[in-house]
Design a protein around this motif. Structure first.
Motif, PDB file in Angstrom:
ATOM      1  N   VAL A   1     -33.501 -35.906 -35.628  1.00 54.61           N
ATOM      2  CA  VAL A   1     -32.067 -36.296 -36.138  1.00 54.61           C
ATOM      3  C   VAL A   1     -32.314 -36.959 -37.055  1.00 54.61           C
ATOM      4  O   VAL A   1     -31.495 -37.525 -37.823  1.00 54.61           O
ATOM      5  N   ILE A   2     -33.342 -38.203 -37.143  1.00 53.02           N
ATOM      6  CA  ILE A   2     -32.993 -39.334 -37.786  1.00 53.02           C
ATOM      7  C   ILE A   2     -33.344 -38.973 -38.461  1.00 53.02           C
ATOM      8  O   ILE A   2     -32.851 -39.505 -40.118  1.00 53.02           O
ATOM      9  N   ILE A   3     -34.165 -38.177 -39.033  1.00 56.27           N
ATOM     10  CA  ILE A   3     -34.010 -37.454 -40.705  1.00 56.27           C
ATOM     11  C   ILE A   3     -33.342 -36.804 -40.971  1.00 56.27           C
ATOM     12  O   ILE A   3     -32.557 -37.263 -42.047  1.00 56.27           O
ATOM     13  N   LEU A   4     -32.581 -36.348 -40.466  1.00 55.51           N
ATOM     14  CA  LEU A   4     -30.849 -35.783 -41.288  1.00 55.51           C
ATOM     15  C   LEU A   4     -29.887 -36.711 -41.750  1.00 55.51           C
ATOM     16  O   LEU A   4     -29.632 -36.607 -41.625  1.00 55.51           O
TER      17      LEU A   4
ATOM     18  N   SER B   1     -28.684 -33.404 -47.296  1.00 61.35           N
ATOM     19  CA  SER B   1     -27.784 -32.268 -46.977  1.00 61.35           C
ATOM     20  C   SER B   1     -27.074 -32.828 -45.973  1.00 61.35           C
ATOM     21  O   SER B   1     -27.102 -33.406 -45.123  1.00 61.35           O
ATOM     22  N   GLN B   2     -25.659 -31.997 -46.093  1.00 60.05           N
ATOM     23  CA  GLN B   2     -24.140 -32.443 -44.913  1.00 60.05           C
ATOM     24  C   GLN B   2     -23.821 -31.060 -44.334  1.00 60.05           C
ATOM     25  O   GLN B   2     -22.518 -31.312 -43.529  1.00 60.05           O
ATOM     26  N   VAL B   3     -24.824 -30.394 -45.085  1.00 60.88           N
ATOM     27  CA  VAL B   3     -24.282 -28.944 -43.719  1.00 60.88           C
ATOM     28  C   VAL B   3     -25.317 -28.467 -43.573  1.00 60.88           C
ATOM     29  O   VAL B   3     -27.066 -28.203 -43.939  1.00 60.88           O
TER      30      VAL B   3
ATOM     31  N   PHE C   1     -28.490 -31.562 -29.764  1.00 61.34           N
ATOM     32  CA  PHE C   1     -27.103 -31.917 -30.103  1.00 61.34           C
ATOM     33  C   PHE C   1     -27.210 -33.255 -29.226  1.00 61.34           C
ATOM     34  O   PHE C   1     -26.178 -34.151 -29.250  1.00 61.34           O
ATOM     35  N   LYS C   2     -27.886 -33.169 -28.554  1.00 63.33           N
ATOM     36  CA  LYS C   2     -27.596 -34.305 -27.867  1.00 63.33           C
ATOM     37  C   LYS C   2     -28.265 -35.307 -28.576  1.00 63.33           C
ATOM     38  O   LYS C   2     -27.785 -36.519 -28.092  1.00 63.33           O
ATOM     39  N   GLN C   3     -29.476 -35.003 -28.939  1.00 63.32           N
ATOM     40  CA  GLN C   3     -30.544 -35.888 -29.653  1.00 63.32           C
ATOM     41  C   GLN C   3     -28.804 -36.330 -30.969  1.00 63.32           C
ATOM     42  O   GLN C   3     -29.394 -37.754 -31.253  1.00 63.32           O
ATOM     43  N   ALA C   4     -28.452 -35.962 -31.904  1.00 61.78           N
ATOM     44  CA  ALA C   4     -27.475 -36.214 -32.600  1.00 61.78           C
ATOM     45  C   ALA C   4     -26.157 -36.843 -31.905  1.00 61.78           C
ATOM     46  O   ALA C   4     -25.969 -37.794 -32.086  1.00 61.78           O
ATOM     47  N   GLU C   5     -26.486 -37.077 -30.444  1.00 63.17           N
ATOM     48  CA  GLU C   5     -24.944 -37.498 -29.708  1.00 63.17           C
ATOM     49  C   GLU C   5     -25.708 -39.367 -29.603  1.00 63.17           C
ATOM     50  O   GLU C   5     -24.857 -40.079 -29.985  1.00 63.17           O
ATOM     51  N   ILE C   6     -26.939 -39.036 -29.609  1.00 66.21           N
ATOM     52  CA  ILE C   6     -27.506 -40.389 -29.464  1.00 66.21           C
ATOM     53  C   ILE C   6     -27.758 -41.471 -30.525  1.00 66.21           C
ATOM     54  O   ILE C   6     -27.758 -42.528 -30.168  1.00 66.21           O
ATOM     55  N   HIS C   7     -28.206 -40.672 -31.527  1.00 65.06           N
ATOM     56  CA  HIS C   7     -28.548 -41.306 -32.718  1.00 65.06           C
ATOM     57  C   HIS C   7     -27.155 -41.087 -33.132  1.00 65.06           C
ATOM     58  O   HIS C   7     -27.282 -41.652 -34.329  1.00 65.06           O
TER      59      HIS C   7
ATOM     60  N   LEU D   1     -25.512 -39.193 -34.934  1.00 61.79           N
ATOM     61  CA  LEU D   1     -25.456 -38.146 -36.482  1.00 61.79           C
ATOM     62  C   LEU D   1     -23.920 -37.411 -36.743  1.00 61.79           C
ATOM     63  O   LEU D   1     -23.754 -35.755 -36.226  1.00 61.79           O
ATOM     64  N   VAL D   2     -22.781 -38.273 -37.770  1.00 67.36           N
ATOM     65  CA  VAL D   2     -21.467 -37.856 -37.617  1.00 67.36           C
ATOM     66  C   VAL D   2     -21.495 -37.513 -39.219  1.00 67.36           C
ATOM     67  O   VAL D   2     -22.356 -37.875 -39.722  1.00 67.36           O
TER      68      VAL D   2
END
Length: 718
Positions: free
Chosen positions: A275-278, A284-286, A300-306, A308-309
């Motif tokens: 997630v941090i790399i993304l 890439s936006q998709v 997705f939970k990690q995306a919430e933490i970091h 990733l919007v």
């Protein structure tokens, strides 16, 4: 000798049946089989219960799984409502069912299935309901697997098997049933699994993966994205999907930034790093995320933490079956695009499901037993909380409501059941009012399997249901957009249909219905996910050695066309040189003919030309007169008087040729220009050549030249 062979064969058969019987006793002691009598039988395999061990008290336990009980109900619904009550499908034939609870054991499942198929069908028992009152129901159409006798027999024909949901169960049963040429249709598998099976009698009604993949590719292409990140969760879809992804650049000019393969041995730190790399490094936006819902939920939970919007996710219908994924913050999942199934045709089943109670659904024993277990576990009394056959609303809201949401898997069960019915309708050559009777002894499984393989009908999971060459079903899909949903107590995402994909029609999208991430509408902030921007007309694609070969279909720089060349399409590989008498426009997008300038007759340059031409003509006339007067002098004779006259004639013709270039242009004038100019130039040059040749030969000792060449010195030969 012959009797010995027969005895040996009989002994082998006896041992075989003994082994089967022992298998029933050992593997099926607590496994239930529900039976509904009919002229033909369909066998359904569903994991309605889960059995485990409590290590603390060293005892086994089991609980009922409502989600899978609903799949069982889908098969019962299809047989009752869509087949037996349909006057146009298998008229005057009643279809029965045998439903086997596979729990989580492939061993017990295959043992029970062996019992059923060995004696063709377990003895059918009609439901016998004894009710002392409306709150206490006893069902006698349920038998323990160990009580099935391999020697029981009746006239019912086993048509085929539907199931199962668990991969290990389906693998074992598909291998076993194919030996007896019984068809099996799965409702919850994936394509890689089908390829491993190598079974001509095994089909899959659930996941037409090749069409899924085509739909996702068309979505990516539709939005002009070509730089994608792929997350593959779990091993079930790993092998084939990686092969497909690697073919994307060459086939569809779609490249990938990264492919993340996450197996079941992942750690939260692994997911956090991805997630941090993304978030910080990926351009890439998709992101296409496929595979195990549990792993995707942790992503997705990690995306919430970091936080990733701003990314746009693409997924498939299992997302919509996961309550955990639906609970993810809209800041992460809003704008996601999901390929799923049309929910409209299956709405009738859910209306039916929502009105079921413990009295009108006595044929599904797992439904009743699940409620009994729930009520007891809540510390309540069964007879008090099931008054008038209904379940208290509080309990329904807590345990039942979430399973009332539409799950596409139920559509697969319905279509699997309908596929058998439509195939039998064709096998028996039925019409809309009559079907011939079925003789179990003469029933040809091979012929029936061939018909099933190519059956087509209006299905529930797709408008036109049929099996593909790999055994998966063909169909159409809905395309939904995950949009923010707010109610009084929480904020979540909900799917909103924005279009559909169909094999023949392709992708149809209603752009105005899309809401992108960060709550932006279609035209406000459309996501851009490309390795390089498109090269507009006037530019060409330039690629140097720093670009990897796999990324060349997507990555480049744009250079302006030079040296009188143009490009008139987007992403042109090279520029086209303009033709003669044409130059590129300022944008280098088209060649423009050079402008034609007509010199007016009263223009100052024209007047100067008149004066110069007049002087030239007067001098030419003067010279001509002198040449004529002095034609007998040695100088004129030596210069060849005849050739001098030719030269003066051609020189004089240059004056009218020049005037022709000053008149307005038209096709006739152009032809005259070409002819007169050619004649004047050629005549002048030939005359000068002849004079030069003659003088040269005269001065080169003509007496030593042979007779043939000597003639060339004479005027008539020149």
């Amino acid at each position: 000798m012959k009797n010995c062979k027969l005895n040996f064969i009989a002994a082998k058969l006896l041992i075989f049946y003994c082994l089967i019987f022992l298998g029933y006793v050992q593997c099926c002691r607590s496994q239930l089989v529900a039976v509904k009598s009919g002229q033909i039988q369909l066998i359904g395999i569903f994991p309605n219960t889960f059995t485990g061990t409590n290590q603390t008290i060293n005892s086994s336990y089991s609980h009922y799984i409502f989600q899978n009980i609903k799949l069982t109900q889908a098969m019962i619904y299809t047989i009752h409502k869509l087949i037996n009550n349909n006057p146009n499908l298998l008229p005057n034939i009643q279809v029965g069912w045998t439903i086997l609870d596979s729990t989580s054991s492939s061993k017990s499942t295959i043992a029970c299935l062996s019992a059923i198929l060995t004696q063709k069908q377990s003895k059918a028992v009609s439901p016998n309901i004894s009710q002392s009152n409306q709150t206490n129901t006893t069902i006698s159409n349920v038998i323990d697997c160990a009580n099935i006798s391999p020697y029981d027999n009746n006239n019912s024909t086993v048509l085929g098997i539907i199931g199962g949901k668990l991969r290990n169960v389906t693998n074992t049963t598909a291998t076993y049933t194919s030996r007896f040429q019984f068809s099996q249709i799965s409702y919850y598998l994936n394509r890689s699994w089908i390829h491993q099976t190598q079974n001509s009698f095994f089909y899959d009604s659930s996941l037409p993966n090749n069409l899924y993949w085509r739909a996702i590719i068309q979505i990516i292409t539709y939005f002009n994205w070509n730089w994608i990140t792929f997350i593959i969760a779990g091993q079930s879809v790993h092998q084939n999907i990686i092969k497909d992804i690697n073919q994307l650049p060459e086939k569809y000019q779609i490249c990938y930034d990264q492919i993340y393969n996450i197996d079941h041995n992942y750690t939260e730190e692994d997911l956090s790093d991805i997630v941090i790399i993304l978030k910080n490094q990926s351009k890439s936006q998709v992101i296409v995320a496929l595979g195990d819902n549990k792993i995707l939920y942790r992503i997705f939970k990690q995306a919430e933490i970091h936080r990733l919007v701003g990314k746009t996710w693409i997924g498939s219908h299992p997302w919509l079956t996961s309550e955990q994924i639906k609970s993810i913050s809209p800041d992460i999942l809003e704008g996601a695009i999901v390929v799923t199934y049309d929910s409209t045709p299956i709405q009738a089943f859910y209306d039916y499901w929502n009105q079921l109670d413990i009295c009108n659904n006595i044929e599904n024993t797992w439904f009743i037993q699940a409620w009994r277990q729930i009520i007891i576990n809540e510390g309540l009394k069964w007879h008090i909380n099931t008054t008038n056959c209904t379940i208290h609303n509080t309990l329904k809201a807590k345990y039942y409501t979430k399973y009332s949401e539409i799950n596409p898997t139920t559509a697969f069960v319905i279509d699997a059941t309908l596929a058998f019915a439509h195939a039998l309708h064709r096998y028996l050559d039925c019409n809309t009012t009559y079907c011939p009777s079925i003789d179990s002894k003469s029933f040809n499984n091979q012929q029936f399997n061939r018909i099933l393989r190519y059956i087509q009908f209006h299905g529930v999971s797709s408008r036109y249901f049929e099996f593909a060459s790999d055994g998966s079903s063909q169909g159409s899909f809905d395309v939904v957009n995950m949009q923010r949903y707010t109610n009084a107590s929480f904020v979540s995402v909900q799917p909103v249909k924005i279009g559909y994909w169909h094999q023949a029609e392709g992708l149809i999208i209603e752009n105005e219905a899309i809401i992108w991430n960060t709550d932006q509408k279609w035209n406000d902030n459309k996501p851009i996910s490309r390795c390089s921007e498109d090269c507009p007309p006037g530019y060409y694609i330039f690629q140097d050695d720093t670009i990897e070969s796999r990324n060349r279909p997507c990555c480049w720089s744009c250079n302006l066309c030079q040296n009188g060349s143009i490009s008139n399409t987007t992403n042109q590989l090279s520029c086209t040189v303009c033709p003669l008498l044409a130059d590129p426009n300022d944008n280098r997008t088209e060649c423009i003919d050079l402008p034609i300038v007509n010199l007016p007759l009263d223009h100052p340059i024209a007047i100067v030309f008149y004066i110069v031409a007049s002087i030239y003509m007067l001098l030419l006339i003067f010279i001509w007169i002198v040449v004529v007067i002095k034609r007998h002098t040695p100088v004129i004779k030596g210069s060849n008087f005849t050739l001098i006259n030719f030269l003066l004639v051609f020189s004089a013709s240059a004056i009218p040729v020049t005037f022709v270039f000053m008149v307005p242009v038209n096709p006739q004038v152009c032809v005259i220009r070409a002819y007169i100019t050619t004649i004047t130039c050629i005549g002048t040059f030939v005359t000068i050549l002849c004079k030069t040749n003659q003088v040269s030969m005269i001065f080169n000792n003509v007496s030593e030249i042979n007779k043939g060449k000597r003639r060339l010195t004479k005027t008539r030969y020149q």
